[in-house]
Design a protein around this motif. Structure first.
Motif, PDB file in Angstrom:
ATOM      1  N   CYS A  93     -10.908 -14.526 -48.796  1.00  0.00           N
ATOM      2  CA  CYS A  93     -11.682 -13.626 -47.940  1.00  0.00           C
ATOM      3  C   CYS A  93     -12.803 -12.930 -48.705  1.00  0.00           C
ATOM      4  O   CYS A  93     -13.804 -12.516 -48.109  1.00  0.00           O
ATOM      5  N   ARG A  94     -12.649 -12.816 -50.011  1.00  0.00           N
ATOM      6  CA  ARG A  94     -13.732 -12.280 -50.827  1.00  0.00           C
ATOM      7  C   ARG A  94     -14.952 -13.205 -50.755  1.00  0.00           C
ATOM      8  O   ARG A  94     -16.097 -12.744 -50.663  1.00  0.00           O
ATOM      9  N   HIS A  95     -14.708 -14.503 -50.763  1.00  0.00           N
ATOM     10  CA  HIS A  95     -15.814 -15.463 -50.626  1.00  0.00           C
ATOM     11  C   HIS A  95     -16.468 -15.339 -49.248  1.00  0.00           C
ATOM     12  O   HIS A  95     -17.695 -15.455 -49.123  1.00  0.00           O
ATOM     13  N   LEU A  96     -15.656 -15.104 -48.212  1.00  0.00           N
ATOM     14  CA  LEU A  96     -16.224 -14.923 -46.879  1.00  0.00           C
ATOM     15  C   LEU A  96     -17.034 -13.636 -46.807  1.00  0.00           C
ATOM     16  O   LEU A  96     -18.097 -13.593 -46.183  1.00  0.00           O
ATOM     17  N   LEU A  97     -16.530 -12.578 -47.453  1.00  0.00           N
ATOM     18  CA  LEU A  97     -17.245 -11.301 -47.460  1.00  0.00           C
ATOM     19  C   LEU A  97     -18.598 -11.440 -48.147  1.00  0.00           C
ATOM     20  O   LEU A  97     -19.575 -10.805 -47.746  1.00  0.00           O
ATOM     21  N   MET A  98     -18.668 -12.259 -49.181  1.00  0.00           N
ATOM     22  CA  MET A  98     -19.922 -12.436 -49.915  1.00  0.00           C
ATOM     23  C   MET A  98     -21.008 -13.086 -49.053  1.00  0.00           C
ATOM     24  O   MET A  98     -22.189 -13.043 -49.404  1.00  0.00           O
ATOM     25  N   GLN A  99     -20.614 -13.671 -47.919  1.00  0.00           N
ATOM     26  CA  GLN A  99     -21.597 -14.289 -47.027  1.00  0.00           C
ATOM     27  C   GLN A  99     -22.325 -13.254 -46.170  1.00  0.00           C
ATOM     28  O   GLN A  99     -23.313 -13.578 -45.511  1.00  0.00           O
ATOM     29  N   ASP A 100     -21.837 -12.023 -46.175  1.00  0.00           N
ATOM     30  CA  ASP A 100     -22.452 -10.950 -45.389  1.00  0.00           C
ATOM     31  C   ASP A 100     -23.703 -10.451 -46.105  1.00  0.00           C
ATOM     32  O   ASP A 100     -23.632  -9.715 -47.090  1.00  0.00           O
ATOM     33  N   ASN A 101     -24.848 -10.845 -45.587  1.00  0.00           N
ATOM     34  CA  ASN A 101     -26.130 -10.440 -46.168  1.00  0.00           C
ATOM     35  C   ASN A 101     -26.793  -9.297 -45.405  1.00  0.00           C
ATOM     36  O   ASN A 101     -27.891  -8.870 -45.765  1.00  0.00           O
ATOM     37  N   MET A 102     -26.118  -8.815 -44.368  1.00  0.00           N
ATOM     38  CA  MET A 102     -26.728  -7.764 -43.542  1.00  0.00           C
ATOM     39  C   MET A 102     -26.378  -6.365 -44.032  1.00  0.00           C
ATOM     40  O   MET A 102     -27.163  -5.434 -43.845  1.00  0.00           O
ATOM     41  N   ASN A 103     -25.210  -6.207 -44.654  1.00  0.00           N
ATOM     42  CA  ASN A 103     -24.759  -4.883 -45.088  1.00  0.00           C
ATOM     43  C   ASN A 103     -24.822  -4.757 -46.606  1.00  0.00           C
ATOM     44  O   ASN A 103     -24.819  -5.759 -47.329  1.00  0.00           O
ATOM     45  N   LYS A 104     -24.858  -3.527 -47.071  1.00  0.00           N
ATOM     46  CA  LYS A 104     -24.906  -3.257 -48.499  1.00  0.00           C
ATOM     47  C   LYS A 104     -23.517  -3.387 -49.117  1.00  0.00           C
ATOM     48  O   LYS A 104     -22.500  -3.341 -48.418  1.00  0.00           O
ATOM     49  N   VAL A 105     -23.490  -3.525 -50.441  1.00  0.00           N
ATOM     50  CA  VAL A 105     -22.222  -3.577 -51.162  1.00  0.00           C
ATOM     51  C   VAL A 105     -21.436  -2.300 -50.877  1.00  0.00           C
ATOM     52  O   VAL A 105     -21.969  -1.197 -50.976  1.00  0.00           O
ATOM     53  N   GLY A 106     -20.196  -2.457 -50.518  1.00  0.00           N
ATOM     54  CA  GLY A 106     -19.365  -1.327 -50.140  1.00  0.00           C
ATOM     55  C   GLY A 106     -19.188  -1.217 -48.642  1.00  0.00           C
ATOM     56  O   GLY A 106     -18.220  -0.623 -48.163  1.00  0.00           O
ATOM     57  N   SER A 107     -20.129  -1.805 -47.895  1.00  0.00           N
ATOM     58  CA  SER A 107     -20.057  -1.778 -46.425  1.00  0.00           C
ATOM     59  C   SER A 107     -19.932  -3.178 -45.837  1.00  0.00           C
ATOM     60  O   SER A 107     -19.885  -3.329 -44.609  1.00  0.00           O
ATOM     61  N   ARG A 108     -19.910  -4.190 -46.702  1.00  0.00           N
ATOM     62  CA  ARG A 108     -19.809  -5.564 -46.204  1.00  0.00           C
ATOM     63  C   ARG A 108     -18.436  -5.811 -45.585  1.00  0.00           C
ATOM     64  O   ARG A 108     -17.460  -5.147 -45.914  1.00  0.00           O
ATOM     65  N   THR A 109     -18.387  -6.779 -44.695  1.00  0.00           N
ATOM     66  CA  THR A 109     -17.132  -7.093 -44.017  1.00  0.00           C
ATOM     67  C   THR A 109     -16.957  -8.606 -43.945  1.00  0.00           C
ATOM     68  O   THR A 109     -17.857  -9.369 -44.305  1.00  0.00           O
ATOM     69  N   VAL A 110     -15.799  -9.023 -43.470  1.00  0.00           N
ATOM     70  CA  VAL A 110     -15.482 -10.449 -43.345  1.00  0.00           C
ATOM     71  C   VAL A 110     -15.731 -10.850 -41.897  1.00  0.00           C
ATOM     72  O   VAL A 110     -15.001 -10.425 -40.998  1.00  0.00           O
ATOM     73  N   TYR A 111     -16.778 -11.653 -41.677  1.00  0.00           N
ATOM     74  CA  TYR A 111     -17.103 -12.113 -40.334  1.00  0.00           C
ATOM     75  C   TYR A 111     -16.413 -13.456 -40.093  1.00  0.00           C
ATOM     76  O   TYR A 111     -16.964 -14.518 -40.350  1.00  0.00           O
TER      77      TYR A 111
END
Length: 255
Positions: A93-111
């Motif tokens: 899920c960390r790899h999935l979270l890294m795909q979030d380019n819309m939010n800043k580090v600390g606010s990213r989520t798993v889409y």
């Protein structure tokens, strides 16, 4: 750093010291003894300089919760894993979270709805991979409108396209369909289990249709199909008991 070689040896924390034995290090070489360091939890929570740590902690919590939802989605099959799935799914899920380019580090989520498909093919085993046991791949299709999965099991012949490495007399397949997303409001998975077959008995091709009981999935959820092979032994002429620590499984498809 100090090396502890006395008769009194211990692991863990004691009076501000931490003793441990590194991996691949022999006990005769002594335990490593270090003084506990780093900022306290109170400082991490308040100091401006610890803001990156707080952001990383927040994202770790997000990945941990997302990983738990995946484990719950495949709960009918997860007992076939030969490793601890909690850190494995947290890392996934960390790899999935890294795909979030819309939010800043600390606010990213798993889409899951956008990137859940990246979980397809994830193996639950290290010793015996599902694809090395079932050598004619299963196929599946997902229908998000009806939250239905259609799984097709090919005809299997032991010793040809079904190679069972365990010395047990019976085998069967388990197939599950779940939804990964926010585990606090997660609907339970559904599953199908084939009849038991003897380890030398061929299995005819079959098509299995599973549908989530709620009839829908939320915006940030994805459907997850898992499949596994379970081994059993005869208890009586009519009763077969599952054998622990045998079998294998994988996430067949997600999306």
């Amino acid at each position: 750093m100090a090396i502890l070689k006395s008769v009194l040896r211990f692991k863990g924390k004691l009076e501000g010291m931490n003793a441990y034995l590194p991996k691949n290090r022999d006990e005769a070489d002594g335990y490593i003894l270090r003084k506990n360091g780093g900022p306290s939890a109170k400082k991490i929570a308040k100091l401006p300089s610890c803001e990156p740590i707080r952001r990383n902690n927040d994202e770790f919590g997000t990945c941990s919760s997302a990983g738990k939802s995946v484990r719950m989605a495949i709960s009918p099959v997860k007992h076939l894993a030969d490793m601890n799935l909690a850190p494995q799914f947290t890392s996934l899920c960390r790899h999935l979270l890294m795909q979030d380019n819309m939010n800043k580090v600390g606010s990213r989520t798993v889409y899951f709805s956008d990137f859940g498909h990246m979980m397809s093919g994830f193996s639950l085993n290290k010793n015996h991979l599902f694809d090395s046991v079932v050598r004619h791949p299963l196929s599946a299709t997902l229908d998000h409108d009806t939250v239905t999965a259609v799984i097709r099991i090919p005809a299997l012949q032991p010793g040809v396209n079904l190679v069972l490495p365990w010395q047990q007399p019976m085998y069967r397949f388990i197939i599950s369909l779940g939804a990964a997303g926010y585990y606090l409001h997660q609907q339970p998975p559904v599953s199908f289990i084939t009849p038991w077959h003897t380890s030398q008995q061929a299995m005819e091709a079959a098509t299995v249709t599973l549908q989530l009981s709620n009839g829908k999935i939320n915006n940030n959820e994805c459907m997850v199909v898992a499949v596994g092979v379970e081994m059993g032994t005869m208890v009586s002429d009519t009763v077969v008991e599952r054998v622990k620590y045998t079998g294998c499984g994988k996430i067949l498809i997600a999306g």
